[in-house]
Design an enzyme around this catalytic site. Structure first.
Site, PDB file in Angstrom:
ATOM      1  N   ASP A 143     -48.605 -73.393 -40.807  1.00 27.25           N
ATOM      2  CA  ASP A 143     -47.999 -72.322 -41.607  1.00 27.25           C
ATOM      3  C   ASP A 143     -49.077 -71.274 -41.886  1.00 27.25           C
ATOM      4  O   ASP A 143     -50.255 -71.491 -41.601  1.00 27.25           O
ATOM      5  CB  ASP A 143     -47.488 -72.946 -42.923  1.00 27.25           C
ATOM      6  CG  ASP A 143     -46.502 -72.049 -43.644  1.00 27.25           C
ATOM      7  OD1 ASP A 143     -46.136 -70.986 -43.122  1.00 27.25           O
ATOM      8  OD2 ASP A 143     -46.083 -72.435 -44.757  1.00 27.25           O
ATOM      9  N   GLU A 145     -50.473 -66.112 -39.710  1.00 24.79           N
ATOM     10  CA  GLU A 145     -50.355 -64.722 -39.194  1.00 24.79           C
ATOM     11  C   GLU A 145     -51.703 -64.075 -38.954  1.00 24.79           C
ATOM     12  O   GLU A 145     -51.769 -63.243 -38.044  1.00 24.79           O
ATOM     13  CB  GLU A 145     -49.510 -63.898 -40.171  1.00 24.79           C
ATOM     14  CG  GLU A 145     -48.067 -64.337 -40.262  1.00 24.79           C
ATOM     15  CD  GLU A 145     -47.875 -65.664 -41.007  1.00 24.79           C
ATOM     16  OE1 GLU A 145     -48.709 -65.970 -41.862  1.00 24.79           O
ATOM     17  OE2 GLU A 145     -46.911 -66.368 -40.701  1.00 24.79           O
ATOM     18  N   ASP A 189     -39.800 -67.406 -44.445  1.00 28.03           N
ATOM     19  CA  ASP A 189     -39.294 -67.512 -45.816  1.00 28.03           C
ATOM     20  C   ASP A 189     -38.027 -66.700 -46.031  1.00 28.03           C
ATOM     21  O   ASP A 189     -38.048 -65.601 -46.581  1.00 28.03           O
ATOM     22  CB  ASP A 189     -40.390 -67.066 -46.795  1.00 28.03           C
ATOM     23  CG  ASP A 189     -41.631 -67.935 -46.670  1.00 28.03           C
ATOM     24  OD1 ASP A 189     -41.528 -69.009 -46.059  1.00 28.03           O
ATOM     25  OD2 ASP A 189     -42.686 -67.534 -47.171  1.00 28.03           O
TER      26      ASP A 189
END
Lengths: 528, 892
Positions: B510, B513, B586
């Site tokens: 997770d 990015e 999300d």
């Protein structure tokens, strides 16, 4: 159109003498000499189609021992432990569900028979539980008795209080009358006293004015001829009426009421009043009394300060705005130090004569008598309130739902704590639940008493505390307290299964059910 | 209280001010401003050299005078590659490594000079040509004499050549004439050449401006797709009225829907489709990228002289696609199709196919931030059995670690992780735990200390380790772009190294990015430095790709190469499909997010990423029971099927919404498990034949114009059409059943319809509108166990839905479900079913494969028989069917 085909290897057909997965109670439905009728009666099939790994019955009853029916049940005997029904879809899925391992007969895995061990443990646990329940229930009966007694006592006390309340009420009424009677002469005497004083004050004020007029006249009468002329008046340019800064002849004449001069008497009667505010004494500029006479300062009575409440708030808001705008100029008006320029300086402080003289003996006696009556009355009224409060509390406690037999009453005025890694949790039954960081900090409310919250058939197995401190961007905190049977009263755990919804467990004898009449025999029993 | 609590980006609805729109992006402003001053490029065709692999020539901009080098490659499978770079840059420009599966095999292009001022390069067969025009420079892609695409026909080729920084250049200025006219102080601010400001951040660019751009005109095309990830419709929209599609991987909590801002991942790959032709443009660049789309439809409406009556004017439709990137080189692959299936193969030839997932990962996944402790895990696991709901994987989010130190366990909450895994293993279930790229700065944390010691972190502009704030507080970020770092990271998953891990533990990446809480746009400064001294700006979009690559490799290595990995990643790039699954980050518990999940997943699917999903229920907020049920129903028919919820939501395990809703969710999940053989076969097809699992209708019906914009329904493989209910209190849905020669069967009621019509399907809360296409065979499981592992030996069924001609075909793939033996030892079964003239034949589809299975087919459902069969018989070539017996039951 729907066509269902069945392709099945014969070797899968299971030899059926005692159908696999059938419980003892259902055994008689499976008679191998007859066709099998589904337990819901929906169909009848040849007996060799029972447990043939193909689902024929809607209720799954033809396949108790295979995973063929989606809704079937497989029965494990679990000798040594408890018999169990499992979903027939779990048969031969490689997971041991029955402690006797009978559900995995063809999946390639070997399930150890753990029934004996589980049975032994279960018996131990049950014995312990039974012991706890017995002892807990014994305590519970005591709690019930205690509450019965306590309740009776409280009831008795309540009756007493209620009786006492009546006489107290009478006494209060009596004292109120006495008080009011004592206050009448007090008021009259005080009024009289004040009136006298005010008259004195007025007289002395008039006299002061007269003196001022006389002295002004003398000042103006430059040639001392006993009269003030237009020209003499013109020496005081501050008396200018048209705002050009000079007192012209015409203006002066107007001030003199059209005459060219005036004598002392008519000056003081008619003209002084018109010019006194502007007039500047040649001697002492500060001698002049203020036109707005100093506030009467009274010795006793309280004067409300400032304007009414809402106006004050508005003022404050304005002030804040002004401050935000950056000036320190917007000071509170009350504290202004320089008076407006036009008004002559007024430094006259309240002199002795401005204060009301003390009450005379007579009046003071009336006041003292009234005060004593007031004190007595208030004292009686307070006692009445106390009694009423006690009555309310007692009534509340007596009528509170403390369980079927009042067994939970003993929790009423208690608090219990549980300390975890981070927090100290505090439960005050029927009042509140809170949480406080262990390392200091203020407590957070996890809810105040709401209601009993167990399921309908077992309402007293849980309590609900609601409307605690709000969560950030979330609901108000709330707590469910589950009550478990135990010998002692103790909070055993606190968790937060969902955000801001807490779950607490409280062990208490009050939650112990009545144990079965005979303690379980400790002999060899195969099935529990 | 730990740092993460204080930082907490949670619960802030997406604050758009944190993120840039196009007007705040300097290279976008520069290209817009300078392209308006038209100065065209010209190809110097007398400079053409034909190398072994490519044809090279120079192109020159009259204003800039310094030539660029263009290279055209022919690549196997009808692909062209065009590269444009500086002939002699000051220093090398970044070319994205590691995305192409191997060096693509080139095919020799035959050059046949056209007229003077042009050059034609043709493939061997001569049916595909690149027609290069010298002045102004333009390339036409010609297929069978039809110009399907033109490059630079709008003259938007843009290439900022590397310069010496102004301080140094001023020193040499006396000798050289300064050609750049816009380095004045006020222009610098606007153009952001050497420095770019955004909010409180200043991006200092040591290399100066280096952006590139190029336009592509797609002739006759009105429908373009791809370039994920955006919370947008499947068909790309015209951007002429607003912002361009942005490809810049960002952590956008509760992203806004119908927005073109960049979110977690980027695939710079666009597909175009028209009747008779599908094309692909793969822009291989990992820096921040913007894509403008301008579609001119064929039918124009114009006012006539007669008044305000619209008159149709027939014209040729065209879509212009303008790519702009902040840095790197122009490296673009033109995929010429002609069919959707060909384009999928061409793209996967370049970037790889979908990894074959372990079977368990196609089951249902249960996640929450966070399952608190071992007891909680045990209780939730038991809840599934108690309510008889199948599930395969329990997930643990960041709180399972010791202070967000990945590879560790919170000792208080998870004192015995192995015992917990044994519990799950006993039910043939798995565990997935999180592992993020940020590493807490803590010298006592072994992972940090080792990485620090070996210089494995991304460095900042000043040369020290980059430090940013994330869940654990101040952290450094592993530099996954370095092969050495990846190798080391992979080694951390070894059972002996990762304490408390077992072979049922898999991984979730997770925040990759990467998410940096106080960084510009919540990510890393663009001038951070990676392996090879490359700036972060060059490779930002591929950072997450590398983490998943290293994680997957780690899981393979810990099993000594035997077991297939499962790794879920939030950030991704072209080629991420090789390493596992992707989800849409999300999202929010609102109906609109349920609805947008379909186009978002379709877009991922056509760009190679078949294993994708959206958090069931919506990550943020509390879904009402109806929404949750509908989301489970939709999720059951989406490839990656996971329920997940953020920290401050109410618990929402399937049984917490009353008996009726529990039953509905159970039903939906069971439907998923019944169809697992079909899902698994589809993934095999994605793995070996590049065909997406979840397909937009236009992929299956490329000749039917009405399907090109459909995004509220889709095909699962070629057999099932799914139209999830995404509206509250729906009582009826309009289902479009495509194909004039098709027949469709309702998968529950068996009602059937002719194709090419829209039917009104009444829906109750238990209805999931799913239709089987006539002519297909779908393999299913007839009994549902509690996990995929428990269903290995359970029997199969076949749903045979006959076409209008009374026939049907289908495939079935089976292997051990977890190892690489299907690959190395050919231990698999690939069967083909065909039904014609009343005979269902089960034959081998791939003779190389062998796999023993105890399983039987116990049920065959035939839909669409015209007559009642009078008898049913079975045959086997080896006569081994003696032992079978048959009963037949006819339903009309």
């Amino acid at each position: 159109m729907l066509l269902v085909l069945l392709l099945l290897p014969m070797c899968w057909a299971v030899e059926v003498k005692r159908p696999r997965g059938v419980s003892l109670t259902n055994h008689h439905f499976y008679d191998e000499s007859k066709p099998f009728t589904c337990l819901d009666g929906s169909a009848s099939v040849p007996f060799d189609q029972v447990n043939d790994d193909y689902c024929d019955c809607k209720d799954g009853s033809d396949e108790p021992g295979t995973a063929a029916c989606p809704n079937g049940s497989f029965h494990c005997t679990n000798t040594g432990y408890k018999p169990l029904y499992i979903s027939s879809r779990w048969v031969n899925d490689g997971v041991c569900d029955c402690c006797d391992g009978t559900d995995e007969y063809n999946s390639g895995i070997v399930c150890e028979n753990t029934c004996k061990e589980k049975g032994r443990k279960e018996r131990e646990t049950l014995q312990q539980m039974a012991e706890v329940t017995r002892e807990g229930f014994r305590l519970k009966k005591i709690l019930i008795e205690d509450w019965k007694r306590a309740r009776e006592e409280k009831q008795k006390k309540l009756t007493e209080l209620q009786a006492g309340k009546k006489s107290l009420e009478d006494q209060v009424e009596l004292l109120r009358t006495l008080k009011e009677e004592a206050e009448k002469p007090e008021k009259e005497a005080k009024d009289q006293h004040r009136k006298l004083w005010e008259e004195q004050l007025a007289a002395s004020k008039a006299q002061r004015e007269q003196e001022l007029a006389t002295s002004a006249f003398q000042e103006l009468d430059d040639d001392m001829d006993g009269a003030v002329s237009v020209a003499e008046l013109q020496t005081h340019p501050e008396l200018d009426t048209d705002g050009d800064g000079a007192l012209s002849e015409g203006e002066a004449q107007t001030l003199l009421g059209g005459d060219t001069q005036t004598d002392a008497a008519s000056f003081s009667d008619r003209i002084w009043a018109a010019i006194r505010d502007k007039y500047r004494s040649e001697v002492l500029p500060t001698d002049l009394p203020s036109p707005s006479a100093p506030a009467l300062t009274e010795p006793k009575e309280e004067q409300p300060l400032g304007p009414s409440q809402p106006a004050e708030e508005e003022d404050e808001e304005e002030e804040e705005t002004e401050e935000e705008e950056g000036g320190e100029e917007g000071e509170d008006e009350d504290s202004q130090e320089t008076p407006p320029p036009v008004v002559p300086p007024q430094t006259v402080s309240p002199t002795e004569e401005d204060k009301m003289p003390p009450y005379d003996e007579q009046t003071q006696a009336f006041i003292n008598a009234a005060q004593e009556a007031r004190n007595k009355f208030e004292e009686a009224e307070r006692s009445l309130k106390d009694v009423e409060e006690s009555i309310r509390n007692l009534e509340q406690e007596i009528s509170f739902d403390f369980g079927p037999n009042g067994e939970f009453a003993y929790l009423y005025s208690q608090c219990y704590e549980l300390t975890t890694n981070e927090y100290v949790y505090r439960l005050c039954p029927f009042k509140l639940v809170s949480q406080k960081p262990k390392l200091g900090g203020s407590p957070t409310s996890l809810g105040t008493w709401g209601s009993w919250a167990g399921p309908d058939h077992d309402k007293f197995s849980a309590m609900k505390y609601e409307q605690g401190t709000g969560c950030w961007q979330g609901p108000n905190r709330s707590t469910t307290v589950r009550l478990l049977c135990g010998k002692e009263t103790v909070v055993t755990s606190t968790t937060e299964p969902s955000r801001c919804e807490y779950l607490m467990e409280l062990m208490t004898p009050a939650a112990c059910p009545e144990p079965p009449p005979e303690p379980p025999a400790s002999g060899n029993r195969d099935e529990l | 209280m730990d740092a993460a609590e204080k930082i907490s980006v949670e619960d802030e609805a997406v604050d758009k001010k944190i993120f840039k729109d196009c007007s705040k992006i300097a290279f976008y402003r520069r290209q817009k401003q300078r392209l308006s001053k038209k100065s065209t490029y010209r190809a110097l065709l007398d400079s053409v050299t034909e190398g072994k692999e490519s044809t090279r020539f120079q192109i020159i901009n009259e204003a800039a005078k310094v030539p660029l080098l263009a290279e055209v490659y022919g690549i196997e499978g009808n692909i062209f590659r065009l590269k444009i770079n500086e002939e002699a840059p000051l220093k090398p420009r970044y070319e994205v490594p590691d995305v192409l599966t191997s060096k693509p095999s080139t095919v020799r292009l035959i050059s046949c000079s056209g007229d003077t001022g042009s050059l034609v390069l043709a493939n061997g067969k001569g049916d595909l040509k690149c027609h290069i025009t010298a002045n102004p420079f333009k390339i036409d892609l010609v297929s069978e004499e039809e110009v399907v695409m033109s490059i630079n026909s709008l003259g938007q080729l843009y290439f900022e050549q590397l310069q010496i920084p102004p301080k140094q250049s001023r020193a040499t200025k006396e000798n050289e004439e300064d050609t750049s006219d816009d380095t004045t102080q006020e222009n610098q601010e606007e153009l952001g050449l050497w420095e770019e400001k955004f909010r409180n951040f200043v991006d200092v660019k040591d290399n100066g401006p280096a952006s590139i751009g190029l336009d592509f005109s797609l002739h006759g095309f009105e429908h373009v797709y791809g370039i994920p990830q955006h919370a947008e419709s499947h068909q790309l929209k015209n951007t002429s009225d607003g912002d361009a599609y942005r490809l810049y991987n960002l952590d956008v909590y509760g992203y806004k829907i119908h927005d073109k801002m960049g979110i977690y991942g980027s695939v710079p790959y666009l597909l175009a489709h028209k009747l008779g032709r599908t094309l692909g443009i793969f822009w291989l660049n990992a820096s921040e990228t913007l894509v403008e789309i301008n579609t001119e439809p064929a039918v124009k409406y114009a006012l006539t002289q007669m008044g305000p009556v619209a008159a149709k004017e027939k014209g040729r439709s065209q879509t212009d696609v303008h790519w702009m990137s902040e840095s790197g080189i122009i490296d673009v692959f033109l995929l010429t199709g002609p069919t959707p299936s060909d384009v999928f193969k061409q793209y996967s030839y370049l970037t790889g196919t979908q990894a074959m997932p372990p079977l368990f990962s196609l089951g249902y996944h249960q996640c929450r931030w966070n399952y608190k402790d071992e007891h909680d895990v045990k209780a939730v696991d038991a809840g599934f059995d108690e309510h008889d709901i199948p599930y395969d994987v329990m997930w643990l989010d960041i709180e399972h670690t010791e202070g967000k130190r990945y590879f560790t366990w919170d000792k208080k909450r998870f004192p015995n992780p192995k015992r917990m895994q044994e519990l799950l293993r006993s039910k043939k279930r798995k565990l997935v735990v999180i592992s993020d790229p940020h590493i807490k700065i803590d010298p006592d944390y072994l992972v940090y200390a080792k990485a620090k010691e070996q210089g494995f972190f991304v460095r900042n502009h000043e040369g020290g380790d980059f430090e940013g704030v994330c869940w654990p507080g101040l952290s450094s970020y592993l530099d996954f772009t370095s092969p050495k770092v990846r190798e080391w990271y992979s080694s951390l998953f070894a059972f002996s190294v990762y304490q408390g891990s077992t072979d049922i533990l898999y991984i979730w990446n997770d925040m990759n990015e990467p998410s940096v809480f106080r960084g510009p746009e919540l990510t890393m400064q663009k001038n951070a430095i990676h392996h090879g001294n490359w700036e972060h700006r060059e490779l930002h979009n591929i950072y997450g790709f590398y983490q998943q690559m290293a994680t997957a490799e780690g899981l393979i290595q810990r099993s000594k190469g035997k077991e297939r990995p499962f790794v879920l990643t939030r950030s991704f790039f072209a080629g991420s499909q090789k390493y596992g699954a992707v989800w849409t980050g999300d999202n929010t518990a609102e109906w609109s997010y349920l609805k947008i999940s379909i186009p978002m997943l379709l877009t991922l699917s056509v760009t190679g990423i078949s294993f994708c999903g959206a958090d069931v229920g919506g990550f943020i907020g509390n879904p009402e029971a109806e929404l949750l049920v509908r989301w489970y129903q939709a999720g059951a028919y989406q490839p990656f099927f996971r329920g997940h919820a953020t920290k401050n939501t109410k618990r929402r395990e399937p049984w917490l919404f009353g008996e009726e809703h529990t039953r509905l969710i159970q039903e939906a999940i069971r439907e998923r498990y019944a169809l697992l053989p079909y899902w698994y076969s589809l993934f095999y097809s994605a793995h070996v034949a590049s065909q997406p699992v979840m397909r937009p209708l236009w992929v299956e019906f490329p000749d039917e114009l009405e399907t090109f914009s459909v995004e509220d329904e889709y095909m699962l493989g070629s057999a099932l059409l799914v139209h999830p209910v995404t509206e509250p209190k729906a009582t009826v849905v309009d289902v479009f059943l495509p194909g004039s020669s098709e027949v469709w069967y309702d998968s529950k009621t068996f009602a059937h319809w002719e194709g090419a019509c829209t039917v009104k399907i009444p829906v109750a809360l238990d209805t999931i509108p799913v239709f089987q296409r006539g002519g297909s065979v779908v393999p299913i499981k007839t009994t549902i166990g509690r996990s995929t592992g428990c269903m290995t030996d359970s029997p199969y069924g076949l749903w045979v839905a006959l076409s209008t001609k009374g026939s049907a075909v289908g495939e079935f793939y089976l292997d051990d479900g977890h190892s690489f033996q299907y690959l190395h030892q050919k231990q698999f079964l690939h069967r083909k079913f065909s039904f014609t003239s009343g005979v269902l034949i089960n034959s081998c589809a791939d003779k190389r494969g062998h796999y023993p299975s105890k399983c039987v087919v116990e049920q065959i459902l035939v839909l669409g028989l015209k007559k009642h069969p009078s008898s049913v018989t079975s045959h086997s070539p080896d006569g081994k069917l003696d032992g079978f017996w048959i009963t037949a039951q006819f339903l009309t």
